[in-house]
Design an enzyme around this catalytic site. Sequence first.
Site, PDB file in Angstrom:
ATOM      1  N   THR A  12       0.716  -0.960  -0.356  1.00 55.08           N
ATOM      2  CA  THR A  12      -0.156  -0.028  -0.122  1.00 55.08           C
ATOM      3  C   THR A  12       0.271   1.263   0.041  1.00 55.08           C
ATOM      4  O   THR A  12       0.166   2.371  -0.492  1.00 55.08           O
ATOM      5  CB  THR A  12      -0.897  -0.131   1.014  1.00 55.08           C
ATOM      6  OG1 THR A  12      -2.079  -1.208   1.220  1.00 55.08           O
ATOM      7  CG2 THR A  12      -1.406   0.860   1.449  1.00 55.08           C
ATOM      8  N   ASP A  54       1.534  -6.201  -4.749  1.00 57.58           N
ATOM      9  CA  ASP A  54       0.485  -6.759  -3.123  1.00 57.58           C
ATOM     10  C   ASP A  54       1.202  -7.144  -2.859  1.00 57.58           C
ATOM     11  O   ASP A  54       1.144  -8.673  -3.740  1.00 57.58           O
ATOM     12  CB  ASP A  54      -0.778  -6.202  -3.719  1.00 57.58           C
ATOM     13  CG  ASP A  54      -1.759  -6.573  -2.464  1.00 57.58           C
ATOM     14  OD1 ASP A  54      -2.583  -5.936  -2.468  1.00 57.58           O
ATOM     15  OD2 ASP A  54      -2.240  -7.134  -1.903  1.00 57.58           O
ATOM     16  N   SER A  55       1.218  -7.426  -1.806  1.00 65.15           N
ATOM     17  CA  SER A  55       1.938  -8.204  -0.494  1.00 65.15           C
ATOM     18  C   SER A  55       1.043  -9.800  -0.931  1.00 65.15           C
ATOM     19  O   SER A  55       1.638 -10.794  -0.243  1.00 65.15           O
ATOM     20  CB  SER A  55       2.280  -8.076   0.463  1.00 65.15           C
ATOM     21  OG  SER A  55       1.663  -8.047   1.295  1.00 65.15           O
ATOM     22  N   THR A  86       2.101  -5.000   4.035  1.00 62.23           N
ATOM     23  CA  THR A  86       1.260  -5.540   5.206  1.00 62.23           C
ATOM     24  C   THR A  86       1.065  -6.643   5.570  1.00 62.23           C
ATOM     25  O   THR A  86       1.256  -7.512   6.633  1.00 62.23           O
ATOM     26  CB  THR A  86       0.014  -3.876   6.500  1.00 62.23           C
ATOM     27  OG1 THR A  86      -0.390  -4.226   6.013  1.00 62.23           O
ATOM     28  CG2 THR A  86       1.013  -3.336   6.390  1.00 62.23           C
ATOM     29  N   ASP A  87       0.326  -7.020   4.132  1.00 58.08           N
ATOM     30  CA  ASP A  87      -0.858  -8.147   4.518  1.00 58.08           C
ATOM     31  C   ASP A  87       0.777  -9.876   4.638  1.00 58.08           C
ATOM     32  O   ASP A  87      -0.708 -10.682   5.596  1.00 58.08           O
ATOM     33  CB  ASP A  87      -1.744  -8.083   3.116  1.00 58.08           C
ATOM     34  CG  ASP A  87      -2.923  -7.662   3.083  1.00 58.08           C
ATOM     35  OD1 ASP A  87      -2.741  -7.301   3.934  1.00 58.08           O
ATOM     36  OD2 ASP A  87      -3.065  -7.837   1.983  1.00 58.08           O
TER      37      ASP A  87
END
Length: 353
Positions: A12, A54-55, A86-87
Site C-alpha cells: 500500500t 500487492d503483498s 502489510t498483508d
Amino acid sequence: MPRVLLLHTGGTLGMAGGRPSALRPAAFFQTLRRRAPELFQLADIELELFSNLDSSEMQPELWSRMAAHLHRRLPEFDGAVVTHGTDTLAYTASALSFMLRNPPCPVVLTGSQRPLGEIRSDARLNLIDAVLSALQGPREVTICFDSHLYRGNRTRKVKVAEYDAFESPNFPVLGTLGVDATFEAGLKTRGAFRLHEALDPRVFFLKVYPGLDPALPLQLLPHVKGLVLEAYGAGNVPIAPELGRSLQPLFIQARERGIPVLVVSQAYRNGVDLTLYESGAMALAQGAVGGADMTPSAALVKLMQGLAEHPRGGEPLARFLRTPVAGELSVGRPTVPPPAPKRRRPTRVGRVG
Ligand code: ASP
C-alpha cells in the site's frame, strides 16, 4: 554519511488510486522523493526495486530471491530497509530472519496502511523510523511500524484499518520511536553471515475447528510434505472416538508417511505445551512437535525451511523445529511482554448511578 539500502517490494505505501477505484501499485520512488525528501538527510540511501506487488502475491520463491539479493548487497551498507505490503509482512520477515543468519547490519521491514502519496498517510513516519532503526537498531530482521520496532518473526498483523497494525504478542518490542528513539540489543548470537535460501513450500496449514471432518485432511496427506496444525489452546485437538471426529488417525498416518506435524496455538498469547492434556500427549507420542510460542506464520516458514534443510525428516528436523534459529520461539518459559495497560473509561459527565 551512513549508507542504507532501500529495497522496494510493493504494498500500500507505494500504491495510488483508491476509492472509488481500487488501490494499485504505482511509481513509488518518484513519490518517495517528493513526499519524504528528508529521508535522504538521514543517510545516503540507495533505492532499489525488487518488485512492485500487492503483498498477497508474495511467494516462497520470491523470499529466496530476496534473501539471496540481500545476502549479496548487505555487506556494502550500514543498514537495509525493505518496503513491503502489510498483508504478508510477518511471513516475509519470518522468512528473511531464517534465511539471513547473522546479518552484518539491521534489516528493517516496513509498510503502511495508507499510500505515501496521501495526506493522512502513515507511510512517511514509518519510513523515517525504519531508516533510523536500520542505522541504530539491532542487527536482526525487524518490522518497524507505528513507532515500534518488533522482532520480525514474532509479529502478527492484527488490524486492517488502524495505524498500529502489528503486534508481537509473545516477545517485547525491540525499539520505541517516540519523542526519543530507544532500541534494545536484540539477538546475541553472532557468527559468519550465512544464506539459507532453500525452502520446500509443500506444507499444508490446517486450522482445527469444531466440526472438522478428519477425512478431509487425511485425503490431503499424500500431497503434502509437512503439516502445521493450528490447534486449540495449549495444543489440543479432538480425540474422543465416540464423537466421530478424532484427529488421532491424522497423527498416526502422518507419522507412517514420514510427514512432520508442527503444532501451534490458535491462542494469541503464550504457546503450545503438548504435555499438558491427553490430546497433546497423544500428538507427542505420534512424533508431533510443539511449536511453543511461535506465531503461525513463523511456524509455517520454519517448517518449509526445515523440510529443505533436513529432507530425511526424523529427529534432525524435529530438533531444528524445536530450537530457535533467529529468536522466533522461547525455550522454557515464554518471554511474554506485560499485558497492555487497561484503558481508563472516560468519565461520563452528568450521569448518576
Ligand atoms: N494489500 C496490501 C499489501 O499487502 C495491504 C498493505 O500494504 O497494507 O500489499
